[in-house]
Design a protein around this motif. Structure first.
Motif, PDB file in Angstrom:
ATOM      1  N   MET A   1       0.782  -1.165  -0.001  1.00  0.00           N
ATOM      2  CA  MET A   1       0.144  -0.004  -0.053  1.00  0.00           C
ATOM      3  C   MET A   1       0.818   1.287  -0.060  1.00  0.00           C
ATOM      4  N   LYS A   2       0.333   2.267  -0.674  1.00  0.00           N
ATOM      5  CA  LYS A   2       1.207   3.562  -0.827  1.00  0.00           C
ATOM      6  C   LYS A   2       0.581   4.676   0.382  1.00  0.00           C
ATOM      7  N   VAL A   3       1.204   5.440   0.494  1.00  0.00           N
ATOM      8  CA  VAL A   3       0.801   6.662   1.336  1.00  0.00           C
ATOM      9  C   VAL A   3      -0.564   7.365   0.586  1.00  0.00           C
ATOM     10  N   SER A   4      -0.455   7.396  -0.709  1.00  0.00           N
ATOM     11  CA  SER A   4      -1.668   8.027  -1.449  1.00  0.00           C
ATOM     12  C   SER A   4      -2.723   7.417  -1.128  1.00  0.00           C
ATOM     13  N   ASP A   5      -2.531   5.842  -0.924  1.00  0.00           N
ATOM     14  CA  ASP A   5      -3.860   5.009  -0.902  1.00  0.00           C
ATOM     15  C   ASP A   5      -4.433   5.136   0.839  1.00  0.00           C
ATOM     16  N   LEU A   6      -3.534   5.394   1.573  1.00  0.00           N
ATOM     17  CA  LEU A   6      -3.875   5.860   3.212  1.00  0.00           C
ATOM     18  C   LEU A   6      -4.728   7.234   3.049  1.00  0.00           C
ATOM     19  N   VAL A   7      -4.059   8.146   2.278  1.00  0.00           N
ATOM     20  CA  VAL A   7      -4.853   9.642   2.250  1.00  0.00           C
ATOM     21  C   VAL A   7      -6.276   9.323   1.881  1.00  0.00           C
ATOM     22  N   GLU A   8      -6.534   8.488   0.560  1.00  0.00           N
ATOM     23  CA  GLU A   8      -7.667   8.166  -0.158  1.00  0.00           C
ATOM     24  C   GLU A   8      -8.798   7.528   0.818  1.00  0.00           C
ATOM     25  N   LYS A   9      -8.140   6.355   1.378  1.00  0.00           N
ATOM     26  CA  LYS A   9      -9.029   5.619   2.172  1.00  0.00           C
ATOM     27  C   LYS A   9      -9.481   6.174   3.592  1.00  0.00           C
ATOM     28  N   GLU A  18       4.436  16.258  -0.692  1.00  0.00           N
ATOM     29  CA  GLU A  18       3.544  15.741  -1.670  1.00  0.00           C
ATOM     30  C   GLU A  18       4.259  14.836  -2.632  1.00  0.00           C
ATOM     31  N   LYS A  19       5.681  14.985  -2.710  1.00  0.00           N
ATOM     32  CA  LYS A  19       6.353  14.208  -3.579  1.00  0.00           C
ATOM     33  C   LYS A  19       6.732  12.922  -3.183  1.00  0.00           C
ATOM     34  N   GLY A  20       6.375  12.603  -1.953  1.00  0.00           N
ATOM     35  CA  GLY A  20       6.550  11.363  -1.115  1.00  0.00           C
ATOM     36  C   GLY A  20       5.343  10.477  -1.227  1.00  0.00           C
ATOM     37  N   LEU A  21       4.187  10.825  -1.643  1.00  0.00           N
ATOM     38  CA  LEU A  21       3.013   9.950  -1.589  1.00  0.00           C
ATOM     39  C   LEU A  21       2.879   8.911  -2.342  1.00  0.00           C
ATOM     40  N   ASN A  22       3.993   8.503  -2.965  1.00  0.00           N
ATOM     41  CA  ASN A  22       4.158   7.119  -3.562  1.00  0.00           C
ATOM     42  C   ASN A  22       4.856   6.210  -2.728  1.00  0.00           C
ATOM     43  N   ARG A  23       5.472   6.765  -1.629  1.00  0.00           N
ATOM     44  CA  ARG A  23       6.173   5.792  -0.768  1.00  0.00           C
ATOM     45  C   ARG A  23       5.293   4.668  -0.258  1.00  0.00           C
ATOM     46  N   VAL A  24       6.083   3.397  -0.195  1.00  0.00           N
ATOM     47  CA  VAL A  24       5.248   2.115   0.280  1.00  0.00           C
ATOM     48  C   VAL A  24       5.228   2.405   1.974  1.00  0.00           C
ATOM     49  N   VAL A  25       3.915   1.776   2.250  1.00  0.00           N
ATOM     50  CA  VAL A  25       3.860   1.480   3.837  1.00  0.00           C
ATOM     51  C   VAL A  25       3.874   0.163   4.142  1.00  0.00           C
ATOM     52  N   ASP A  26       4.747  -0.103   5.194  1.00  0.00           N
ATOM     53  CA  ASP A  26       4.801  -1.564   5.548  1.00  0.00           C
ATOM     54  C   ASP A  26       4.403  -1.548   6.979  1.00  0.00           C
ATOM     55  N   LYS A  63      14.998   7.677  10.280  1.00  0.00           N
ATOM     56  CA  LYS A  63      14.429   6.245  10.158  1.00  0.00           C
ATOM     57  C   LYS A  63      13.816   5.888   8.650  1.00  0.00           C
ATOM     58  N   ASP A  64      13.852   6.747   8.004  1.00  0.00           N
ATOM     59  CA  ASP A  64      13.430   6.774   6.431  1.00  0.00           C
ATOM     60  C   ASP A  64      11.923   6.170   6.607  1.00  0.00           C
ATOM     61  N   LEU A  65      11.094   6.959   7.355  1.00  0.00           N
ATOM     62  CA  LEU A  65       9.463   6.776   7.492  1.00  0.00           C
ATOM     63  C   LEU A  65       8.811   6.978   6.332  1.00  0.00           C
ATOM     64  N   ALA A  66       7.755   6.169   6.076  1.00  0.00           N
ATOM     65  CA  ALA A  66       6.876   6.537   4.755  1.00  0.00           C
ATOM     66  C   ALA A  66       6.169   8.027   4.901  1.00  0.00           C
ATOM     67  N   ALA A  67       5.822   8.279   6.242  1.00  0.00           N
ATOM     68  CA  ALA A  67       4.829   9.572   6.397  1.00  0.00           C
ATOM     69  C   ALA A  67       4.790   9.545   7.795  1.00  0.00           C
ATOM     70  N   VAL A  68       4.163  10.870   8.137  1.00  0.00           N
ATOM     71  CA  VAL A  68       3.887  11.182   9.688  1.00  0.00           C
ATOM     72  C   VAL A  68       2.280  11.353   9.758  1.00  0.00           C
ATOM     73  N   ILE A  69       1.674  11.108  10.521  1.00  0.00           N
ATOM     74  CA  ILE A  69       0.355  11.566  10.729  1.00  0.00           C
ATOM     75  C   ILE A  69       0.088  12.231  11.901  1.00  0.00           C
ATOM     76  N   GLN A  88      10.788  14.801   1.047  1.00  0.00           N
ATOM     77  CA  GLN A  88       9.797  14.148   0.548  1.00  0.00           C
ATOM     78  C   GLN A  88       9.194  13.138   1.273  1.00  0.00           C
ATOM     79  N   ILE A  89       8.869  13.453   2.601  1.00  0.00           N
ATOM     80  CA  ILE A  89       8.286  12.597   3.583  1.00  0.00           C
ATOM     81  C   ILE A  89       6.856  13.338   3.994  1.00  0.00           C
ATOM     82  N   PRO A  90       5.822  12.776   3.420  1.00  0.00           N
ATOM     83  CA  PRO A  90       4.552  13.535   3.884  1.00  0.00           C
ATOM     84  C   PRO A  90       4.094  13.771   5.167  1.00  0.00           C
ATOM     85  N   ILE A  91       3.590  14.805   5.501  1.00  0.00           N
ATOM     86  CA  ILE A  91       3.050  15.145   6.805  1.00  0.00           C
ATOM     87  C   ILE A  91       1.439  15.119   6.388  1.00  0.00           C
ATOM     88  N   LEU A  92       0.710  14.226   6.950  1.00  0.00           N
ATOM     89  CA  LEU A  92      -0.855  13.967   6.748  1.00  0.00           C
ATOM     90  C   LEU A  92      -1.534  14.593   8.266  1.00  0.00           C
TER      91      LEU A  92
END
Length: 113
Positions: A1-9, A18-26, A63-69, A88-92
């Motif tokens: 799943m990508k960060v952009s999927d989290l944003v949408e769902k 925003e440039k990091g929205l394609n990062r993979v979330v594990d 830590k090369d995190l995918a995003a911060v919420i 390029q690490i999204p803040i949501l």
């Protein structure tokens, strides 16, 4: 799943990076104690927190995190937003509590497996 999927769902607001929205979330890590995140979060996880200062991005980058919420409708300060865009690490953001956001994220990530 990508960060952009989290944003949408999850109906998250993209504050920056925003440039990091394609990062993979594990997975995800939940903590407001920076040293705890630094010692225990893993690469490609999403960090759920209420911390909004620039040190958040220093740790997310280290830590090369995918995003911060950010929870409870909080938004990051300008230095944090700038660092997010550079790394390029999204803040949501969400209006949900930490507990509710963690539960929804857990359900979403485990439904995919």
């Amino acid at each position: 799943m990508k960060v952009s999927d989290l944003v949408e769902k999850l109906g998250l607001k993209v504050i920056s990076g925003e440039k990091g929205l394609n990062r993979v979330v594990d997975g995800a890590y939940v903590s407001d104690l920076l040293s705890d995140v630094m010692g225990n979060a893993r690469e490609n996880q999403v960090w759920i927190t209420l911390q909004v200062h620039q040190n958040v991005m220093a740790i997310a980058s280290l830590k090369d995190l995918a995003a911060v919420i950010l929870v409870k409708g909080l938004t990051a300060n300008e230095n944090t937003i700038q660092h997010s865009n550079e790394e390029q690490i999204p803040i949501l953001s969400t209006t949900l509590s930490t507990f509710d956001m963690a539960g929804k994220l857990y359900e979403l990530l485990h439904a995919e497996k």
